[in-house]
Scaffold this active site. Structure first.
Site, mmCIF file in Angstrom:
data_model
loop_
_atom_site.group_PDB
_atom_site.id
_atom_site.type_symbol
_atom_site.label_atom_id
_atom_site.label_comp_id
_atom_site.label_asym_id
_atom_site.label_seq_id
_atom_site.Cartn_x
_atom_site.Cartn_y
_atom_site.Cartn_z
ATOM 1 N N ARG A 182 0.760 -1.076 -0.033
ATOM 2 C CA ARG A 182 0.092 0.122 -0.150
ATOM 3 C C ARG A 182 0.988 1.205 0.018
ATOM 4 O O ARG A 182 0.510 2.099 -0.948
ATOM 5 C CB ARG A 182 -0.941 0.024 1.166
ATOM 6 N N THR A 183 1.968 1.291 0.897
ATOM 7 C CA THR A 183 2.417 2.637 0.993
ATOM 8 C C THR A 183 3.124 3.097 -0.290
ATOM 9 O O THR A 183 3.197 4.158 -0.562
ATOM 10 C CB THR A 183 3.340 2.642 2.256
ATOM 11 N N HIS A 208 4.956 6.062 11.264
ATOM 12 C CA HIS A 208 4.463 5.668 10.027
ATOM 13 C C HIS A 208 3.337 7.045 9.508
ATOM 14 O O HIS A 208 2.299 6.714 9.495
ATOM 15 C CB HIS A 208 3.580 4.545 9.985
ATOM 16 N N ARG A 220 11.025 4.135 3.081
ATOM 17 C CA ARG A 220 10.542 3.116 4.073
ATOM 18 C C ARG A 220 12.128 2.333 4.546
ATOM 19 O O ARG A 220 12.781 1.910 3.487
ATOM 20 C CB ARG A 220 9.615 1.977 3.651
ATOM 21 N N LYS A 229 25.441 -3.041 -1.609
ATOM 22 C CA LYS A 229 26.671 -3.129 -1.876
ATOM 23 C C LYS A 229 27.622 -2.401 -0.874
ATOM 24 O O LYS A 229 28.734 -2.335 -0.798
ATOM 25 C CB LYS A 229 27.273 -2.314 -3.361
HETATM 26 N N1 CP Z 1 -0.137 -0.134 5.834
HETATM 27 C C1 CP Z 1 1.016 -0.141 5.469
HETATM 28 O O1 CP Z 1 1.896 0.453 5.576
HETATM 29 O O2 CP Z 1 0.938 -1.454 4.315
HETATM 30 P P1 CP Z 1 2.146 -1.646 3.429
HETATM 31 O O3 CP Z 1 3.075 -2.329 4.180
HETATM 32 O O4 CP Z 1 1.700 -2.590 2.499
HETATM 33 O O5 CP Z 1 2.923 -0.461 2.825
#
Ligand code: CP
Length: 306
Positions: A51-52, A129, A101, A80
């Site tokens: 999703r993110t 998040h 991320r 590397k």
């Molecule tokens: N909600 C969320 O962070 O989903 P993902 O890990 O799929 O990005």
């Protein structure tokens, strides 16, 4: 230049502006279809995501912009040994904004110190998040019509669940918010949030183990999965993973106007039979995540659409 490391990087007024912009984008998508013509978003994902990453990319594409990036550390020069700071210096030459991320807490913060483009924290370890929080707030606002005077149940892995940590930080700034923290002893909210955020701000909360006990008083139930990737041993994870399973029988204990949110991915904590309940809002939440990330990209790039 603005970055987004935590929901607290936006004042309540700025947060409200982002949410209202997201609502306008949902209502008038054509107005924004070329707002980011010529701009590029880079997604730097050192940890898996559906999703993110895809919603940031969908957001930029719907704004008329371009996307680039990598979806795992293995497919980048991190494999590397390249540092986050060298990577972001490089990406700053290619893109106008990036979402990162990383499994290590604070990695996006390191990136923003070396970046000449806005950096969005797309999840750092068990820490924060913030774009999930924007998604959660927009979902609550759209479904309940307000972000104040509510009892929010947070259920599951409150220890490692970074979405819960970010959401608490954001919601305590609104009046009349009460929390019911629903978790097994081993997965309780960390002290640094319970003491430094809830206690310090005198936010009412209670901690319970049984979901059934909490359900009748909730306006929102925020379910989370047990974060397998943050456990130190498999045995503990297996013991905890099915501690909560929300099913039709438990939903019968909840108010008619209580909505169920989940940042997803879901594992077993919400039975599929709940998906047809009109109170199940987790896939609506996914859709709102695109609008709110469109609003965030426009805000960080300081692009205004009349
Ligand atoms: N909600 C969320 O962070 O989903 P993902 O890990 O799929 O990005």
């Amino acid at each position: 230049m603005r970055h987004l490391m935590s929901p607290l990087d936006l004042s309540v007024e700025e947060l409200d502006d982002v949410l209202h912009l997201a609502q306008d984008i949902e209502a008038h998508p054509a107005k924004y279809a070329h707002a980011c013509d010529g701009k590029t978003l880079a997604t730097l994902f050192y940890e898996p995501s559906t999703r993110t990453r895809l919603s940031h990319e969908a957001a930029m594409l719907k704004l008329g912009g371009n996307i680039m990036g990598f979806s795992s550390a293995n497919s980048s020069s991190a494999s590397k040994g390249e540092s986050v700071s060298d990577t972001i210096r490089t990406v700053s030459c290619y893109a106008d904004i990036c979402a990162m991320r990383h499994p290590k807490e604070g990695a996006p913060m390191v990136a923003c110190r070396h970046s000449s483009i806005p950096v969005i924290n797309a999840g750092d370890g068990g820490h924060q998040h913030p774009t999930q929080t924007l998604t959660d707030l927009l979902t609550i606002l759209n479904l309940k019509g307000r972000l104040h005077n509510m009892t929010i149940g947070l259920c599951g892995d409150l220890k490692f669940g970074r979405t819960v940590h970010s959401l608490i930080h954001a919601l305590v700034r609104y009046t009349g918010i009460k929390f019911v923290l629903i978790s097994p002893e081993e997965l309780k909210l960390p002290d640094y949030i319970r003491n430094d955020v809830l206690d310090k701000k005198n936010v009412p909360y209670k901690e319970v183990v049984r979901l059934e006990e909490a359900l009748p008083e909730l306006d929102i139930l925020y379910m989370t999965r047990v974060q397998k990737e943050r456990f130190f041993n498999e045995e503990d994870y297996v013991r905890m993973k099915d501690f909560y399973i929300l099913d039709k029988e438990k939903m019968a204990l909840a108010p008619e106007d209580m909505y169920v949110l989940h940042p997803l991915p879901r594992v077993n904590e919400i039975a599929v039979e709940v998906d047809d309940d009109p109170r199940a809002a987790y896939f609506k939440q996914v859709q709102y995540g695109v609008y709110v990330r469109m609003a965030l990209i426009l805000t960080l790039l300081d692009i205004h659409v009349d």
